[in-house]
Scaffold this active site. Structure first.
Site, PDB file in Angstrom:
ATOM      1  N   ASP B 191       0.811  -1.196   0.000  1.00 37.87           N
ATOM      2  CA  ASP B 191       0.000   0.000   0.000  1.00 37.87           C
ATOM      3  C   ASP B 191       0.858   1.267   0.000  1.00 37.87           C
ATOM      4  O   ASP B 191       0.429   2.301  -0.482  1.00 37.87           O
ATOM      5  CB  ASP B 191      -0.897  -0.051   1.239  1.00 37.87           C
ATOM      6  N   LEU B 272      -7.762   6.134   2.034  1.00 37.62           N
ATOM      7  CA  LEU B 272      -7.862   7.181   1.023  1.00 37.62           C
ATOM      8  C   LEU B 272      -6.564   7.346   0.234  1.00 37.62           C
ATOM      9  O   LEU B 272      -6.452   8.212  -0.614  1.00 37.62           O
ATOM     10  CB  LEU B 272      -8.205   8.516   1.694  1.00 37.62           C
ATOM     11  N   ARG B 273      -5.582   6.490   0.534  1.00 36.63           N
ATOM     12  CA  ARG B 273      -4.302   6.659  -0.146  1.00 36.63           C
ATOM     13  C   ARG B 273      -4.446   6.437  -1.650  1.00 36.63           C
ATOM     14  O   ARG B 273      -3.774   7.063  -2.444  1.00 36.63           O
ATOM     15  CB  ARG B 273      -3.287   5.677   0.433  1.00 36.63           C
ATOM     16  N   GLY B 274      -5.364   5.536  -2.016  1.00 40.93           N
ATOM     17  CA  GLY B 274      -5.591   5.259  -3.426  1.00 40.93           C
ATOM     18  C   GLY B 274      -6.020   6.501  -4.173  1.00 40.93           C
ATOM     19  O   GLY B 274      -5.454   6.853  -5.214  1.00 40.93           O
ATOM     20  N   THR B 277      -3.122   9.125  -4.428  1.00 41.27           N
ATOM     21  CA  THR B 277      -2.081   8.762  -5.382  1.00 41.27           C
ATOM     22  C   THR B 277      -2.592   8.845  -6.805  1.00 41.27           C
ATOM     23  O   THR B 277      -1.900   9.339  -7.699  1.00 41.27           O
ATOM     24  CB  THR B 277      -1.584   7.333  -5.108  1.00 41.27           C
TER      25      THR B 277
END
Lengths: 545, 334
Positions: B191, B272-274, B277
């Protein structure tokens, strides 16, 4: 070329271009032929072995001298000695860490050629792919004796390597050939090209000719072949194709190079090629093969330091602990020696060493009874349970192997792997029916477990059966002998110290199985009306206890 | 030291090259994870990229390549403001590296000879403002991985050990490569990589021939080969520099944000990293293409590499997650 001539030629080529060719994998047990090749190595050859600490390879701090002289003394690693040849004995046991170190040295253009001696006896003992892929020549001396040793043809000074011209078709030929032999890695055709150029220089030619390409293909490409240069369907259909058989048809998109090239190749093809191609495992074998060699212990988390050199092969001094141990004595020592200055006085007895806790990876060996009686009862349920266990194994990062026993014998469906997709596929295809050769299943389980143990995994054997053992080890259907055999094997397993779990999946609990668990000194779980979930829970509980 | 293989001369592997260029435009995207077969030019690409990038200005003798005195840590003892240009650092993290080597540790020499407590910077300090490359990242020891994650996340290396208390900036792009058949990467680590690409050996004979030809030319006729690709590398470099500037002015309309969010919800990616990025990658991609606004087309092109590794994985699922992402992108963005 005879096998021995191949080896001598490879050595000559390595002498011409050690940087690009990297080295050679020599598969041979000790014997006159191997000694003959080793005798031909240059005098400044350094011997390596897999247990060497990284510091010996890369260089590091020389602690004893540093302490004695009061200044940092480093010793040079074997990789930076600049000797012409490095000889790695027992290369099939090289740990991953050393493989990476060597691979990095090869990638950065090390001047030394690496000769890796592969002394593997078992089929699964092979040189790690990351290393063998970078070494140009893969040769075998198996089965050669004193009579096969030929003197090396001393050639006159070879031509300048840089002046060798390479025609375009040479590259085309080598790449096409690599593809038609089923070689995926792009390093292989490149190394073959380098070998062809070196061969041209050896023969004092200014341009690469067909002869050079043939030699390169024979030395570099042929040993890496994963299939015959013919459409794979044909190989499968033919009952036992001869090795020398020339392919009758070529795939449309692949134009095969000259006939001569192919003939040269076929004499150098590995003998077990067909065994690999015949079963459909050829492609899978590549993947899981690489995985299998790489398994081993994690190097572990640091533990508190202790005094006295540890038994391990890589004693590393814990500097802070050493200084801490030395500080209380400074006043005394100064008075004793009359030493003035800031430098602390450290004696060998102050040295403290780092320790690491090693966690071994676990291997779950599932031995699944697929006999008629079990199939009737609940083979499907057992499959479901194993699948659940697999998902758990994934979470714990365990390795998994799968054995099925039915009819007259047991079969290793899946050698130890971490690939759960493969396991699931094999499991789904597991057929049922036939007798219950429990003893054979246990025996294969023991063998698999012992092999894994030697590679540093901790095996756990999980037997799923309904317990009505009715086929003896020799394959005969004698009920009494079958029971005796399985008890005998069970005792062997207990003696080998393999952890076991017996899961009874018959319609009602079988007395003989709980007795079996006693002989195995293992856990027993009876699941008369079990569903997959409770079976999985039972195993988890047994494993955790 | 031979000059690395030119980036523009790498045959094929479009997705890998694109992912690497995007991190060069916007390093805050996070690292790149390259998974695939051996001998497909993974490490060649990383080294080539660093050579392609413009040199950075750094203080002389500063162990962490700081650009200004304020950024240089006190313990380094840098007092002069003179700077010099150095190539973008690329640091190889060997699999067997010890914790001391990675974070830095007490300087053994000074401790032994002068009884002084001094800090010897490790690989993380060297990699500041550059790239940290880990080959076989899936085989790296767990506790080193934890340590890297922590530093990559915070951009700062904190050393509290052996009586030392040291901190220094460590902002780097993490590039990891590996072969998934030899072991999987823990989801927590997956991740943290911004982008992930899968590489395979080329299947076309012509392409393979071209790879070998260029490699041979690079080795045997080095000077001529470098000269031949110099112009193309320079053009790429200019494009990266231009994109870095354009990135600041690039607008992300609300509709694009909406698309990004919808995509991530449809894929069920955790956290929410998706989204973040994907947005950053799409913006960098738009800047790279020299477009003035972010559109659906940009998102569609970078979605697989930004999201592929963030799906909740069923360990028994055979289909690659890349295919799943593409399918959902089709559904959501049309």
């Amino acid at each position: 070329m005879t096998p021995f001539a191949r080896a001598t030629t490879a050595l000559q080529l390595l002498a011409i271009d050690p940087v690009r060719l990297g080295g050679m994998v020599l598969r041979a047990r000790s014997g006159p032929a191997r000694d003959g090749v080793i005798a031909l190595l240059p005098d400044d050859t350094l011997r390596l072995h897999p247990a060497l600490p990284t510091e010996a390879l890369e260089g590091g701090v020389d602690v004893a001298t540093s302490l004695a002289q009061g200044q940092l003394v480093r010793h040079r690693g074997m990789l930076s000695h600049g000797c012409s040849t490095l000889l790695l004995a027992m290369a099939e046991r090289t740990p991953p860490l050393m493989v990476t170190t060597l691979a990095q040295a090869l990638d950065s253009g090390s001047k030394s050629a690496l000769i890796a001696l592969d002394e593997g006896v078992e089929e699964d003992e092979k040189i790690p792919f990351a290393l063998s892929d970078r070494l140009a020549f893969h040769l075998t001396l198996d089965g050669l004796g004193q009579a096969d040793i030929e003197p090396m043809l001393q050639s006159a000074r070879s031509a300048e390597l840089g002046s060798v011209q390479t025609p375009d078709h040479a590259i085309d030929d080598l790449v096409t050939l690599a593809v038609s032999l089923g070689i995926d890695s792009l390093r292989a055709p490149y190394l073959a090209l380098c070998a062809a150029q070196a061969h041209a220089a050896l023969s004092r030619r200014s341009s690469v000719t067909t002869e050079d390409i043939t030699a390169a293909a024979e030395l570099v490409l042929a040993p890496r072949a994963t299939r015959l240069p013919a459409p794979p369907e044909e190989v499968d259909d033919a009952p036992e194709p001869e090795r020398s058989e020339t392919p009758s048809e070529t795939p449309e998109n692949i134009a095969l190079p000259d006939e001569i090239l192919l003939q040269a190749i076929q004499t150098a093809l590995p003998p077990d090629l067909l065994a690999k191609t015949g079963s459909n495992t050829a492609r899978n074998a590549k993947g899981s093969g690489a995985g299998r060699k790489r398994v081993g212990n994690r190097r572990g988390r640091p533990l508190p330091a202790r005094d006295g050199a540890p038994r391990g092969d890589q004693p590393r001094v814990d500097l802070m602990a050493t200084l801490r141990a030395a500080i209380p004595w400074q006043g005394l020592r100064r008075r004793e020696t009359g030493h003035i200055g800031a430098r602390p006085l450290i004696r060998p007895s102050d040295l403290r060493y780092k320790r690491y806790q090693e966690l071994s990876d676990r291997l779950l060996v599932f031995a699944v009874d697929a006999s008629g009686s079990a199939a009737m009862a609940r083979l499907a349920e057992a499959k479901g349970a194993v699948e659940l266990l697999l998902a758990e194994a994934y979470a714990r990062r365990d390795h998994v192997a799968l054995i099925s026993f039915r009819g007259a014998e047991a079969e290793l469906l899946l050698p130890p792997t971490r690939s759960l997709v493969q396991t699931k596929r094999r499991l789904a295809a597991l057929p049922g029916g036939g007798g219950t050769p429990l003893a054979a299943g246990l025996k294969l389980g023991l063998e698999t477990a012992e092999q894994a143990d030697r590679r540093g995994l901790s095996p756990v054997l999980i037997v799923l059966t309904d317990g009505r053992s009715n086929v003896a080890l020799d394959g005969s259907g004698h009920r009494g002998r079958a029971a005796e055999d399985s008890t005998a094997v069970a005792r062997q397993i207990a003696q080998a110290g393999v952890e076991t779990i017996v899961i009874d999946c018959g319609k009602r609990p079988d007395r003989s199985l709980s007795q079996l668990a006693v002989s195995l000194r293992g856990h027993y779980a009876s699941l008369p009306r079990a569903d997959a979930r409770s079976l999985s829970d039972a195993v988890t509980t047994a494993l955790d206890s | 030291m031979k000059q690395p293989f030119p980036f523009s001369a790498i045959v094929g592997q479009t997705e890998m090259k694109r992912a690497m260029l995007l991190t060069a435009i916007d390093p805050s995207i996070g690292g790149v994870l390259v998974f695939g077969d051996r001998g497909t030019g993974k490490s060649t690409a990383v080294r080539a990229l660093a050579a392609l990038l413009p040199p950075i200005k750094a203080l002389k003798d500063c162990p962490v390549n700081a650009a200004t005195l304020a950024e240089s840590p006190d313990w380094a003892g840098v007092t002069r403001k003179t700077t010099h240009k150095i190539a973008t650092p690329v640091v190889d993290l060997p699999l067997g590296a010890s914790e001391d080597r990675v974070t830095g540790a007490l300087d053994i020499e000074k401790a032994l000879t002068r009884g002084e407590k001094a800090f010897q910077p490790g690989l993380l300090a060297q990699a500041n403002r550059g790239y940290l490359y880990i080959d076989e990242v899936n085989l790296l020891e767990d506790h080193i991985v934890d340590l890297l994650l922590d530093v990559a996340q915070s951009g700062e290396n904190v050393v509290e050990r052996e009586g030392l208390s040291i901190r220094h900036p460590a902002r780097f792009v993490l590039v990891g490569s590996g072969n998934p058949e030899e072991g999987e990467l823990r989801p927590q680590l997956l991740d943290r990589f911004g982008l992930s690409v899968d590489v395979t050996s080329p299947t076309e004979i012509a392409e393979r021939v071209e790879v070998i030809k260029r490699r041979d030319a690079y080795e045997t006729d080095h000077t001529a080969f470098m000269l031949r690709w110099q112009a193309e590398d320079a053009a790429l470099r200019d494009q990266v520099l231009h994109a870095r500037k354009a990135l600041k002015k690039l607008k992300a309309p609300d509709s694009a944000l909406h698309d990004v969010a919808e995509l991530c919800i449809a894929l069920g990616s955790d956290g929410l990293r998706g989204e973040l990025t994907l947005l950053k990658a799409a913006r960098a991609y738009a800047a790279w293409r020299d477009d003035t606004a972010l559109t659906r087309a940009h998102i569609r092109d970078v979605a697989p590499m930004a999201l592929r590794h963030r799906l909740r994985r069923d360990p028994l699922d055979e289909a690659g997650s890349g295919a799943r992402v593409c399918r959902v992108v089709e559904d959501v963005l049309g």
